[in-house]
Write an enzyme that holds these catalytic residues in place. Structure first.
Site, PDB file in Angstrom:
ATOM      1  N   CYS B  39      18.932  -6.283   0.109  1.00 44.06           N
ATOM      2  CA  CYS B  39      20.010  -7.173   0.524  1.00 44.06           C
ATOM      3  C   CYS B  39      21.183  -6.352   1.044  1.00 44.06           C
ATOM      4  O   CYS B  39      21.124  -5.133   1.130  1.00 44.06           O
ATOM      5  CB  CYS B  39      20.480  -7.992  -0.669  1.00 44.06           C
ATOM      6  SG  CYS B  39      21.188  -6.951  -1.932  1.00 44.06           S
ATOM      7  N   CYS B  42      22.548  -3.561  -1.240  1.00 47.91           N
ATOM      8  CA  CYS B  42      21.790  -2.310  -1.226  1.00 47.91           C
ATOM      9  C   CYS B  42      22.215  -1.446  -0.048  1.00 47.91           C
ATOM     10  O   CYS B  42      22.329  -0.235  -0.159  1.00 47.91           O
ATOM     11  CB  CYS B  42      20.295  -2.567  -1.087  1.00 47.91           C
ATOM     12  SG  CYS B  42      19.653  -3.782  -2.205  1.00 47.91           S
ATOM     13  N   ASP B 446     -15.060  -2.827  -3.761  1.00 45.21           N
ATOM     14  CA  ASP B 446     -15.193  -1.562  -4.464  1.00 45.21           C
ATOM     15  C   ASP B 446     -14.702  -1.854  -5.882  1.00 45.21           C
ATOM     16  O   ASP B 446     -14.030  -2.853  -6.113  1.00 45.21           O
ATOM     17  CB  ASP B 446     -14.320  -0.520  -3.768  1.00 45.21           C
ATOM     18  CG  ASP B 446     -14.161   0.731  -4.594  1.00 45.21           C
ATOM     19  OD1 ASP B 446     -15.184   1.242  -5.059  1.00 45.21           O
ATOM     20  OD2 ASP B 446     -13.013   1.181  -4.771  1.00 45.21           O
ATOM     21  N   ASP B 629     -10.440   0.980  -1.819  1.00 50.02           N
ATOM     22  CA  ASP B 629      -9.227   1.798  -1.826  1.00 50.02           C
ATOM     23  C   ASP B 629      -9.507   3.291  -1.806  1.00 50.02           C
ATOM     24  O   ASP B 629      -8.683   4.072  -1.391  1.00 50.02           O
ATOM     25  CB  ASP B 629      -8.372   1.467  -3.053  1.00 50.02           C
ATOM     26  CG  ASP B 629      -8.947   2.061  -4.314  1.00 50.02           C
ATOM     27  OD1 ASP B 629     -10.177   2.009  -4.463  1.00 50.02           O
ATOM     28  OD2 ASP B 629      -8.176   2.585  -5.135  1.00 50.02           O
ATOM     29  N   ASP B 633     -14.475   5.098   0.145  1.00 54.81           N
ATOM     30  CA  ASP B 633     -14.676   3.798   0.799  1.00 54.81           C
ATOM     31  C   ASP B 633     -14.308   3.848   2.275  1.00 54.81           C
ATOM     32  O   ASP B 633     -14.632   2.925   3.020  1.00 54.81           O
ATOM     33  CB  ASP B 633     -13.802   2.717   0.141  1.00 54.81           C
ATOM     34  CG  ASP B 633     -14.187   2.485  -1.301  1.00 54.81           C
ATOM     35  OD1 ASP B 633     -15.382   2.364  -1.553  1.00 54.81           O
ATOM     36  OD2 ASP B 633     -13.282   2.427  -2.147  1.00 54.81           O
TER      37      ASP B 633
END
Lengths: 50, 743
Positions: B39, B42, B446, B629, B633
């Site tokens: 926002c 920040c 996976d 991941d 893979d």
């Protein structure tokens, strides 16, 4: 017809000014952070001129 | 030179005047990714924090991109200091990776510029056209009408020549490759409409279509720009994810001094120190220390491997037990990584070019348009009209069939779908990803890190009493080992207050110990605890012992994601075939498959084994979505019809995947498939709208009744109709078929 001779160039010139303003804004990066720009408007200044 | 001067002025103007020219010359600009910039507050905090670092002259955040641009003096400070300062004020930051993103952003800017010019021209030409239409009803002076047509020509022709270039270029590329894409009929329509309008303006007739031509360009550019913008945003977000995961390494110089540097700046031969609990930043050879390595991200294997000096170690694996030193080495051809790179190359070549829906439509549409135009011409010639009138009617047909709505139909829907998914933390990176996802009928998961969380959790927490768990947790809080973290998490989940104990001694490879008022406490391997108390038995992984009490065993498992079973159930309910394909041991895979409710599973699969299974499914006519991941893979992700990976995935896998999802739940898989199918449905609906409009207007054009007013109205209405239809996708609830029943 005399009215047209004035009005048409006027209309075109106004449109052209809008276009130039838009291109200037685009080139100076004002569309880069549309989310952040809204927040900056309501923030207190940080002693920093920007 | 001029640029250097300007940079200097900006710096001087932006801060105090003490910044001398000598320092300015060493200033450099860098971009940081800041993960949790949410926002306006920040933005201020981050900019203030960055400016407070000595040597920083300028800092500006970009909230949309979640990035900060910093100009700093690299003799006073460095990137690492900036990142640490942001960490101190509570933001996770990393250096942004520079990639092709800048190029795509420039392309979007270029489209925006053309869009602005087309918009300006369209508005002004429309203004003149409306006067002419109004004048036709009353008694407009023919001289004034001619003047207005000439003015329109003056505005529209340069604007079209500039704005429509992206379409002309794309059409030329397609024609040169002897293909037809949507831009061929578009370019043809725009060019013919302009050319004929000029001809008719010279002749002084009514058939002037400049407004239609420029509006067409304007609407199409909107679609093209939104398409590009979404892609830039998705790519930026994907790069942010990778940038934030990038590691920094502690390098030990020849003189023994340690310094931090980004992992990608490491060179072969450097010695890198890796603390316990840290990810190993580089491929290399272990030269000092013995440890356990968690390789689940690479192989899918959940049991850690014990590594001694000389062992090869992969980047991305987790150092579990104790500090080690790794010598960075170049990748040689025999490592797993090289094998994976080879497999990926083969998989990418094997997948072939996917023809997008819009281009498939164009292959049918473009010939039909040309045949209709030719038929009109021949028909009017046979009916005895002159060649001039015949040609005018034929060109009117081409203008009216110009696929304005058709070319907007797919991009508008894709933009709506992609931004909807974006809001839910799913980033679709591949431009044809949604179309391929919509065709999927089989989902292959996976295990480690995909179906499961990829980190251990306490399995037998129910069998351990509150008091013991709390005391074990306060001991474990001193360690960064994943097992320790799992114990602390189990204790705080139960609402126990975990106070880190002082004076805990960590014995690498064995466990933790501390002395308290009750005597000695130990938490660690069986051998370590048995050293204090001989009577421990059983098969648990970790044991807790305190003087005068029986040792308590802690068992761990890689728990499934919280909604894995529900997601698998929903997928199967919707008619998807679900499989589990893992590199982990058969037994673990079997129990994970049973927990998630998957019947088809295969364990111990190597990367080439995974590809073989995908090829088998493909031969059976199945379109597979691979969700994975691990590094192992990556080839399967590249080979599958469509692919998805969690944001915790290995970099190579994340790059190979069509889409990336964030967060712990697995439900994005369902959301993604459901939205992809809805997108496809809606794109077809939009095609139907566009065709319906043609069915009405083409006979009118062939009969010679299309006036410029009708052409302009028809074009605008059909474009607005498809865009409005696409916007429904943003808000409407989308469920995968029969998903409610399984919930």
């Amino acid at each position: 017809m005399m009215a047209l001779a004035w009005l048409i160039p006027c209309a075109l010139a106004l449109g052209l000014i809008g276009l130039i303003a838009f291109l200037w804004a685009l080139n100076s990066g004002q569309f880069e952070d549309l989310d952040g720009a809204g927040w900056r408007a309501i923030q207190d200044d940080d002693k920093d001129p920007r | 030179m001029a640029q250097a001067v300007r940079a200097e002025l900006r710096v001087v103007g932006g801060s105090d005047h003490e910044t001398g020219p000598a320092q300015v010359r060493s200033s450099q600009a860098a971009t940081l990714v800041v993960e949790n910039m949410q926002c306006g507050g920040c933005m201020t905090t981050i900019e203030r924090a960055l400016r407070s670092v000595p040597g920083v002259t300028e800092a500006r955040t970009n909230l949309s991109a979640k990035r900060a641009t910093v100009v700093f003096d690299d003799q006073v400070t460095d990137m690492q200091a900036l990142i640490e300062e942001l960490n101190r004020v509570g933001y996770h930051a990393a250096e942004a990776t520079e990639t092709a993103d800048a190029h795509a952003a420039r392309r979007a800017d270029d489209l925006m510029r053309r869009l602005g010019v087309a918009g300006f021209a369209a508005a002004n030409v429309m203004l003149l056209s409306v006067s002419v239409w109004a004048g036709s009803a009353s008694d407009m002076d023919p001289a004034a009408k001619d003047l207005f047509h000439w003015l329109s020509a003056l505005i529209a022709m340069p604007a079209i020549a500039y704005s429509a270039q992206p379409f002309f270029r794309s059409a030329a590329t397609a024609l040169r490759a002897r293909r037809l894409n949507m831009d061929v009929p578009i370019s043809l329509g725009i060019t013919l409409a302009t050319a004929m309008s000029l001809f008719q303006t010279v002749r002084g007739t009514e058939q002037v279509y400049f407004d239609a031509a420029i509006m067409l360009t304007f609407f199409l550019l909107i679609g093209r720009y939104l398409d590009e913008l979404v892609r830039v945003r998705a790519r930026g977000a994907a790069e942010n994810l990778l940038g934030l995961k990038a590691l920094s390494a502690t390098v030990i110089d020849a003189d023994g001094a340690a310094r931090r540097m980004p992992a990608r700046a490491l060179k072969p031969g450097m010695s890198v120190q890796v603390a316990a609990g840290e990810r190993i930043p580089v491929d290399g050879k272990l030269i000092d220390g013995e440890t356990e390595i968690d390789e689940s991200l690479i192989t899918g294997e959940t049991v850690p491997r014990f590594a001694t000096p000389g062992a090869l170690i992969h980047a991305g694996t987790l150092n579990l037990a104790r500090p080690i030193t790794v010598a960075a080495t170049a990748i040689d051809d025999h490592t797993l990584l090289a094998e994976i790179a080879r497999l990926m190359q083969a998989a990418e070549q094997g997948r072939g070019q996917y023809v997008r829906l819009a281009d498939r439509a164009a292959r049918l549409y473009a010939p039909a348009v040309h045949i209709l135009g030719a038929t009109t011409f021949v028909g009017w010639m046979l009916a005895g009209a002159g060649w001039e009138q015949s040609l005018t009617c034929a060109i009117a047909v081409l203008i009216i069939t110009c696929p304005c709505a058709l070319a907007l139909a797919v991009p508008a829907v894709q933009v709506a779908a992609t931004s909807r998914l974006f809001g839910k933390g799913i980033i679709v990176k591949a431009s044809d990803g949604l179309e391929r996802l919509a065709e999927v009928d089989t989902v292959v998961f996976d295990k480690t890190g995909t179906l499961t969380r990829g980190e251990p959790s306490l399995k037998n927490a129910g069998a351990i009493g509150d008091a013991v768990l709390a005391r074990a947790a306060s001991l474990a809080a001193a360690s960064r080992h994943p097992y320790s973290k799992a114990i602390v998490k189990a204790a705080s989940d139960r609402g126990l207050s975990v106070k880190p104990k002082g004076g805990v001694i960590e014995v690498p490879g064995a466990g933790l110990s501390a002395r308290g008022p009750r005597g000695e406490q130990r938490l660690g391997s069986k051998a370590w605890v048995a050293g204090a108390c001989a009577e421990s038995g059983g098969t648990a992984t970790l044991w807790y012992f305190e003087t005068g009490a029986k040792p308590v065993g802690f068992e761990f498992e890689d728990a499934a994601r919280s909604d894995a079973r529900a997601v698998v159930g929903a997928l199967r309910g919707a008619g998807y075939q679900v499989e589990l394909l893992s590199g982990d041991r058969e037994q673990t895979v079997q129990s994970a498959a049973r927990a998630a409710g998957i019947d088809e599973w295969e364990g111990g699969a190597r990367p080439d084994g995974k590809i073989a299974r995908l090829a088998e499914l493909k031969a059976m006519g199945r379109k597979v979505l691979m969700v994975g991941d691990g590094l192992n893979d990556a080839p399967a992700l590249a080979a599958a019809h469509a692919s998805l990976s969690p944001s915790s995935a290995a970099d190579i896998s994340q790059n190979a995947a069509d889409a990336v999802f964030q967060g712990e739940p697995l439900s994005p898989v369902i959301e993604l498939l459901a939205v992809a199918r809805a997108t496809q449905r809606m794109a077809l609906q939009n095609f139907a709208i566009a065709i319906a409009y043609n069915v009405v207007s083409v006979p009118l054009a062939m009969a010679g009744h299309v006036t410029p007013l009708i052409a302009a109205l028809a074009m605008s209405f059909s474009s607005i109709a498809v865009t409005a239809n696409a916007l429904r996708l943003r808000s409407s609830a989308i469920a995968i078929t029969s998903m409610e029943q399984t919930r």
